[in-house]
Structure formats: C-alpha cells, structure tokens
Design a protein around this motif. Structure first.
Motif, mmCIF file in Angstrom:
data_model
loop_
_atom_site.group_PDB
_atom_site.id
_atom_site.type_symbol
_atom_site.label_atom_id
_atom_site.label_comp_id
_atom_site.label_asym_id
_atom_site.label_seq_id
_atom_site.Cartn_x
_atom_site.Cartn_y
_atom_site.Cartn_z
ATOM 1 N N SER A 1 8.888 63.878 4.952
ATOM 2 C CA SER A 1 7.621 63.171 4.755
ATOM 3 C C SER A 1 7.510 61.911 5.599
ATOM 4 O O SER A 1 6.414 61.405 5.801
ATOM 5 N N LYS A 2 8.629 61.390 6.096
ATOM 6 C CA LYS A 2 8.593 60.207 6.953
ATOM 7 C C LYS A 2 8.681 60.572 8.430
ATOM 8 O O LYS A 2 8.552 59.711 9.282
ATOM 9 N N GLY A 3 8.924 61.833 8.724
ATOM 10 C CA GLY A 3 8.987 62.255 10.108
ATOM 11 C C GLY A 3 10.318 61.921 10.751
ATOM 12 O O GLY A 3 11.239 61.426 10.105
ATOM 13 N N ILE A 4 10.397 62.184 12.039
ATOM 14 C CA ILE A 4 11.600 61.957 12.819
ATOM 15 C C ILE A 4 11.257 60.996 13.933
ATOM 16 O O ILE A 4 10.334 61.235 14.709
ATOM 17 N N GLY A 5 11.996 59.913 14.014
ATOM 18 C CA GLY A 5 11.738 58.938 15.065
ATOM 19 C C GLY A 5 12.286 57.585 14.703
ATOM 20 O O GLY A 5 13.054 57.439 13.748
ATOM 21 N N PRO A 6 11.864 56.579 15.418
ATOM 22 C CA PRO A 6 12.434 55.242 15.252
ATOM 23 C C PRO A 6 11.970 54.497 14.004
ATOM 24 O O PRO A 6 12.570 53.498 13.628
ATOM 25 N N VAL A 7 10.932 54.979 13.339
ATOM 26 C CA VAL A 7 10.355 54.241 12.211
ATOM 27 C C VAL A 7 10.850 54.841 10.897
ATOM 28 O O VAL A 7 10.564 55.989 10.582
ATOM 29 N N SER A 8 11.617 54.045 10.146
ATOM 30 C CA SER A 8 12.120 54.525 8.860
ATOM 31 C C SER A 8 11.442 53.830 7.687
ATOM 32 O O SER A 8 11.473 54.334 6.573
ATOM 33 N N ASN A 9 10.817 52.675 7.938
ATOM 34 C CA ASN A 9 10.154 51.952 6.867
ATOM 35 C C ASN A 9 9.019 51.111 7.448
ATOM 36 O O ASN A 9 9.221 50.389 8.419
ATOM 37 N N VAL A 10 7.843 51.226 6.850
ATOM 38 C CA VAL A 10 6.684 50.432 7.255
ATOM 39 C C VAL A 10 6.153 49.733 6.023
ATOM 40 O O VAL A 10 5.882 50.376 5.006
ATOM 41 N N ASN A 11 6.012 48.435 6.123
ATOM 42 C CA ASN A 11 5.423 47.668 5.028
ATOM 43 C C ASN A 11 3.970 47.394 5.362
ATOM 44 O O ASN A 11 3.669 46.630 6.267
ATOM 45 N N VAL A 12 3.076 48.082 4.640
ATOM 46 C CA VAL A 12 1.653 47.826 4.811
ATOM 47 C C VAL A 12 1.175 47.062 3.585
ATOM 48 O O VAL A 12 1.540 47.393 2.464
ATOM 49 N N GLY A 13 0.395 46.038 3.807
ATOM 50 C CA GLY A 13 -0.135 45.273 2.699
ATOM 51 C C GLY A 13 -1.358 45.934 2.104
ATOM 52 O O GLY A 13 -1.881 46.920 2.629
ATOM 53 N N ALA A 14 -1.820 45.375 1.013
ATOM 54 C CA ALA A 14 -3.024 45.895 0.370
ATOM 55 C C ALA A 14 -4.256 45.620 1.227
ATOM 56 O O ALA A 14 -5.182 46.423 1.275
ATOM 57 N N ASP A 15 -4.250 44.477 1.913
ATOM 58 C CA ASP A 15 -5.384 44.107 2.761
ATOM 59 C C ASP A 15 -5.166 44.602 4.182
ATOM 60 O O ASP A 15 -4.038 44.629 4.688
ATOM 61 N N ILE A 16 -6.249 44.956 4.821
ATOM 62 C CA ILE A 16 -6.185 45.450 6.199
ATOM 63 C C ILE A 16 -6.278 44.271 7.147
ATOM 64 O O ILE A 16 -7.132 43.390 6.997
ATOM 65 N N ASP A 17 -5.387 44.246 8.126
ATOM 66 C CA ASP A 17 -5.388 43.221 9.170
ATOM 67 C C ASP A 17 -6.429 43.632 10.213
ATOM 68 O O ASP A 17 -6.193 44.525 11.020
ATOM 69 N N LYS A 18 -7.587 42.995 10.160
ATOM 70 C CA LYS A 18 -8.703 43.386 11.021
ATOM 71 C C LYS A 18 -8.406 43.159 12.507
ATOM 72 O O LYS A 18 -8.843 43.933 13.353
ATOM 73 N N THR A 19 -7.643 42.131 12.831
ATOM 74 C CA THR A 19 -7.276 41.887 14.229
ATOM 75 C C THR A 19 -6.393 43.012 14.746
ATOM 76 O O THR A 19 -6.610 43.555 15.832
ATOM 77 N N LEU A 20 -5.396 43.364 13.949
ATOM 78 C CA LEU A 20 -4.488 44.443 14.329
ATOM 79 C C LEU A 20 -5.243 45.772 14.412
ATOM 80 O O LEU A 20 -5.038 46.562 15.336
#
Length: 176
Positions: free
Chosen positions: A63-82
């Motif tokens: 479910s997390k796929g294969i690659g360099p990303v093992s953990n992503v912290n996304v906040g409740a609010d969306i970063d509009k600039t990003l």
C-alpha cells in the motif's frame, strides 16, 4: 455506424506499446537470472510456484509502494503555496498523459489521494518503473492503461508538491 479512426489508432498504439514493454521486461528479467547459476538451479528444483525474490516487497507493504518514500506527514490543512508549485509541475510534466477527471493516456488523477496512500503516490511519481515491476496496484494500472509511466526525474520535494496539489484538487467540489 461511424468508426472513430483516431481512437482505433490510439488503441492500436497502446496495444503495441504494451507488448513491447512486456517483451522488454521479460528479456530484462531473463538477463538477471542467466548470470546466476545458483539461482537457475534453485528455480529448477522448486515447485511450480514462483520463488520469492529477496528484493520483493511483502504484501503488507504494497500500500505504500516501492521507492524512496516510506513515510509522509501530511497535515490536516493544505499548503496552498506547495499545492501551487505542484500544479505547475503537473501541468508541465504530467498533463500530456493525465487529466484530473477524465481518462486520457493514463488514469484520471482526481480522487487519487482517497484511493492511495501518500507514500504510494510519491513512490509512483519518483519510481514508476520499479513500481510497475513489483507493486500489484501499479501492475494492474499498466494492464488497464497499457502505457508505462515514464520517470520524469523529479525530486522528492517536487513529488511532495504534486501530492499537495492532488490533495487540494481532491478537497474541492467537482465541477461539471
């Protein structure tokens, strides 16, 4: 009955591309095992079930796929600039094959953050070839769309920006 030739040509192209990719992957995996005699001996002496590869990802981690990303912290609010940066990247690198709310060369990406984990999305962006080789979901997408997603050579920061763009698009009401 009218036949839509551009659609037929596109389908034929995708069909040929899929089988070319299938042959390339098949030849690639044969080359890896040909140089390893111990591997060939082991495979010959085992049952018809495929042997587990040491680099294979356990099913639980799919479910997390294969690659360099093992953990992503996304906040409740969306970063509009990003998200704005992600939209720019999407429009320049991805929009030729993907639309948000319609099937195109690749799958529609609207709602992707509700169907996939953030890590899977980023790993697919950063590592599409290995994902298609080792991830069940990516393999199913290739089977459906018959087109291998090319590696756009994005950084993790750019992939994170695209993830934020997808989160923003998925949080907005759909327009008809």
């Amino acid at each position: 009955m009218k036949i839509d030739n551009p659609k037929a040509n596109e389908l034929l192209f995708k069909f040929c591309l899929f089988f070319s990719l299938l042959i390339a992957v098949s030849c690639s995996s044969e080359n890896k095992t040909e140089g390893n005699e111990a591997s060939n001996t082991t495979e010959e002496n085992t049952s018809s079930a495929p042997a587990a590869q040491p680099e294979a990802v356990p099913v639980a981690d799919q479910s997390k796929g294969i690659g360099p990303v093992s953990n992503v912290n996304v906040g409740a609010d969306i970063d509009k600039t990003l998200a704005g940066q992600g939209k720019t990247i999407f429009e320049s690198k991805c929009a030729a094959c993907h639309k948000l709310n319609e099937r195109y060369v690749g799958p529609p990406l609207g709602g992707v953050t509700q169907r996939r984990k953030p890590e899977w999305i980023m790993n697919m962006i950063l590592n599409p070839q290995e994902m298609v080789q080792k991830n069940d979901t990516a393999q199913a997408l290739l089977s459906t769309y018959m087109t291998q997603m090319p590696n756009q050579n994005l950084t993790q920061e750019e992939a994170r920006a695209m993830l934020e763009y997808f989160r923003q698009a998925d949080s907005e009401p759909k327009q008809k």
